[in-house]
Design a protein around this motif. Structure first.
Motif, PDB file in Angstrom:
ATOM      1  N   THR A  82       0.730  -1.212   0.195  1.00  0.00           N
ATOM      2  CA  THR A  82       0.007  -0.155   0.021  1.00  0.00           C
ATOM      3  C   THR A  82       0.798   1.281   0.015  1.00  0.00           C
ATOM      4  OG1 THR A  82       0.082  -0.125   2.436  1.00  0.00           O
ATOM      5  CG2 THR A  82      -1.848  -1.224   1.292  1.00  0.00           C
ATOM      6  N   GLN A  85       1.070   3.343   3.383  1.00  0.00           N
ATOM      7  CA  GLN A  85      -0.002   4.062   3.988  1.00  0.00           C
ATOM      8  C   GLN A  85      -1.084   2.921   4.485  1.00  0.00           C
ATOM      9  OE1 GLN A  85      -2.481   6.342   1.587  1.00  0.00           O
ATOM     10  NE2 GLN A  85      -1.348   5.466  -0.373  1.00  0.00           N
ATOM     11  N   ALA A  88      -6.808  -0.090   2.776  1.00  0.00           N
ATOM     12  CA  ALA A  88      -8.328   0.319   3.071  1.00  0.00           C
ATOM     13  C   ALA A  88      -8.994  -1.135   2.505  1.00  0.00           C
ATOM     14  CB  ALA A  88      -8.712   1.207   1.873  1.00  0.00           C
ATOM     15  N   ALA A 112      -9.438   0.552   7.761  1.00  0.00           N
ATOM     16  CA  ALA A 112      -7.915   0.670   7.418  1.00  0.00           C
ATOM     17  C   ALA A 112      -7.080  -0.034   8.348  1.00  0.00           C
ATOM     18  CB  ALA A 112      -7.699   2.354   7.300  1.00  0.00           C
ATOM     19  N   ASN A 183      -9.554  12.688  -1.614  1.00  0.00           N
ATOM     20  CA  ASN A 183      -8.492  11.471  -1.634  1.00  0.00           C
ATOM     21  C   ASN A 183      -7.257  11.656  -2.007  1.00  0.00           C
ATOM     22  OD1 ASN A 183     -10.815   9.953  -0.984  1.00  0.00           O
ATOM     23  ND2 ASN A 183     -11.154   9.468  -3.159  1.00  0.00           N
ATOM     24  N   ALA A 187      -6.138  10.501   3.959  1.00  0.00           N
ATOM     25  CA  ALA A 187      -7.080   8.948   3.699  1.00  0.00           C
ATOM     26  C   ALA A 187      -8.123   9.151   4.527  1.00  0.00           C
ATOM     27  CB  ALA A 187      -6.143   8.127   4.272  1.00  0.00           C
ATOM     28  N   ALA A 192      -7.392   5.555   2.198  1.00  0.00           N
ATOM     29  CA  ALA A 192      -6.171   5.567   1.521  1.00  0.00           C
ATOM     30  C   ALA A 192      -6.078   6.834   0.704  1.00  0.00           C
ATOM     31  CB  ALA A 192      -5.914   4.341   0.634  1.00  0.00           C
ATOM     32  N   GLU A 193      -4.753   7.282   0.330  1.00  0.00           N
ATOM     33  CA  GLU A 193      -4.864   8.641  -0.398  1.00  0.00           C
ATOM     34  C   GLU A 193      -3.677   8.453  -1.456  1.00  0.00           C
ATOM     35  OE1 GLU A 193      -2.319  11.762   1.033  1.00  0.00           O
ATOM     36  OE2 GLU A 193      -2.079  10.547   2.861  1.00  0.00           O
ATOM     37  N   ASP A 378      -7.002   1.562  -7.235  1.00  0.00           N
ATOM     38  CA  ASP A 378      -7.116   1.660  -5.904  1.00  0.00           C
ATOM     39  C   ASP A 378      -6.017   2.830  -5.629  1.00  0.00           C
ATOM     40  OD1 ASP A 378      -4.449   0.564  -4.836  1.00  0.00           O
ATOM     41  OD2 ASP A 378      -5.754  -1.150  -4.981  1.00  0.00           O
ATOM     42  N   GLU A 379      -6.150   3.881  -4.398  1.00  0.00           N
ATOM     43  CA  GLU A 379      -5.585   5.060  -4.103  1.00  0.00           C
ATOM     44  C   GLU A 379      -4.194   4.576  -3.814  1.00  0.00           C
ATOM     45  OE1 GLU A 379      -9.475   6.619  -4.222  1.00  0.00           O
ATOM     46  OE2 GLU A 379      -8.724   4.752  -3.399  1.00  0.00           O
ATOM     47  N   ALA A 380      -3.918   3.534  -3.164  1.00  0.00           N
ATOM     48  CA  ALA A 380      -2.525   3.158  -2.750  1.00  0.00           C
ATOM     49  C   ALA A 380      -1.585   2.765  -4.012  1.00  0.00           C
ATOM     50  CB  ALA A 380      -2.704   1.969  -1.906  1.00  0.00           C
TER      51      ALA A 380
END
Length: 398
Positions: A82, A85, A88, A112, A183, A187, A192-193, A378-380
């Motif tokens: 991830t 971070q 999620a 998370a 985002n 997070a 997550a961001e 996904d954000e990660a």
């Protein structure tokens, strides 16, 4: 070109041995069973999340434990799955054949977990409230609050300012507009961001990047409408509902908000370089679709775009037809990418999009196409690619 870009991305992400984290889940479903929301004879408990082998599109199934009504699942992920971070994730009740698939998610926002190596045990009830995600924000970020519009729903806007902005009052800066702005810097919304603030602060501090401003524009409940250039009948299975629905087609209105309302306000309030050559736009999924359309149809405003994990499938691959027909007077610089874990069809369509753009005159440094073998939707995954994206937009010559 594709293999070279992938190699450069892998080098930027780093390699080497990493420790693993083994997650051991013990989930209590007895309240769901008592309320009739889970039938052990028919339903299954699935775990979905933001890092392979997890996915938001398909579940890893838990098994009944020794205690009736409790379910267990064990999986192992590398610590860098991830990007440092939180992971999620959410559990979902996976309905049996013939049952409606329009429910089943745990309520509220994503849960998370921080992968720290070793074994991490999680024992809780299905639907338990997720713990708060500590905000992690770097540098000076101004919250503009809710910005109204004559064209779309009002939405939150945040602005990240580069190091030295306050001291050097004569310098003006290029601007990057990012969709799904909730985002981008922390997070708290999604678990997550993108970590854009950390990557930008680090790159500018190292002298690798030219200083720039980031405008994070939040999405709303009308996200599908705002970010899609055409309307289509979305099938029931993609919606996870009993029936399909016609959706989308509001991107021209969202473009008017950005071009006619928000950008002039940003240029008036901050020391920007307002020309198209210094204005970029970016986003992922539908946001990637929107960013490409904005670059193709508003090239006089946006001279570059980050087209991240774009939803090429939308409206019978509308974007492929659009890319083949569009010919702006100047070719905006385009970063186009896709994660290898987003599905074979998604990768194939992203390659086809890049090829259509090359056929329309995007060559050399005007187009960067990247495949991230480890990337999921996904954000990660997008956060891991952000440093390379910023190098593409603002990297200093080496």
């Amino acid at each position: 070109m594709r293999s070279l870009a992938s190699a450069l991305l892998l080098a930027a992400l780093g390699s080497g041995a990493v420790a693993d984290t083994t997650l051991v889940f013990d989930v209590d479903l007895r309240d769901e069973i008592a309320a009739g929301r889970f039938d052990p004879a028919r339903d299954r408990l699935g775990l979905r999340g933001a890092a392979a082998p997890l996915s938001w599109d398909r579940p890893l199934l838990a098994s009944p434990g020794p205690v009736p009504g409790r379910y267990a699942l064990r999986l192992t992920l590398p610590d860098d799955a991830t990007g440092g971070q939180p992971l999620a994730y959410k559990f979902r009740i996976e309905r049996g054949p013939g049952q409606p698939n329009d429910a089943g998610w745990e309520p509220g926002r994503n849960h998370a977990l921080l992968l720290t190596g070793g074994e991490l045990r999680v024992a809780r009830a299905f639907g338990a409230a997720p713990a708060d995600v500590p905000p992690s924000r770097t540098g000076r970020i101004e919250r503009l609050g809710v910005v109204a519009s004559a064209h779309v729903q009002p939405r939150d806007v945040q602005v990240w300012l580069p190091p030295g902005y306050e001291r050097d009052t004569n310098t003006r800066y290029p601007v990057l507009y990012l969709h799904d702005g909730q985002n981008v810097f922390d997070a708290q919304a999604a678990g997550a961001e993108w970590q854009v603030d950390e990557a930008a602060q680090r790159g500018i501090g190292e002298g690798r990047l030219r200083p720039f401003i980031v405008v994070a524009v939040a999405s709303t409940a009308s996200r599908t409408l705002d970010y899609t250039p055409s309307a289509m009948q979305v099938p029931a299975e993609r919606l996870g509902r009993a029936a399909g629905e016609r959706q989308g087609g509001g991107l021209p209105a969202y473009a008017r908000f950005l071009v006619e309302e928000l950008k002039p306000a940003i240029d008036a309030r901050f020391r920007t370089r307002p020309g198209a050559v210094d204005t970029a736009v970016g986003g992922s999924s539908f946001g990637g679709l929107a960013s490409l359309w904005l670059a193709l149809h508003h090239a006089d405003t946006f001279g570059a775009a980050l087209v991240v994990s774009p939803s090429v499938w939308w409206d019978d691959r509308f974007v492929l037809r659009d890319a083949a027909a569009a010919a702006p007077p100047s070719r905006p610089r385009l970063w186009v990418d896709m994660g290898g874990q987003e599905g074979e069809q998604a990768v194939v369509l992203a390659r086809e999009l890049a090829q259509r753009l090359r056929e329309r005159g995007w060559t050399g440094e005007r187009l960067r196409f990247v495949e991230d073998p480890r990337g999921s939707h996904d954000e990660a995954s997008w956060a891991r690619r952000v440093p390379a994206m910023l190098d593409f937009l603002y990297g200093r010559p080496q």
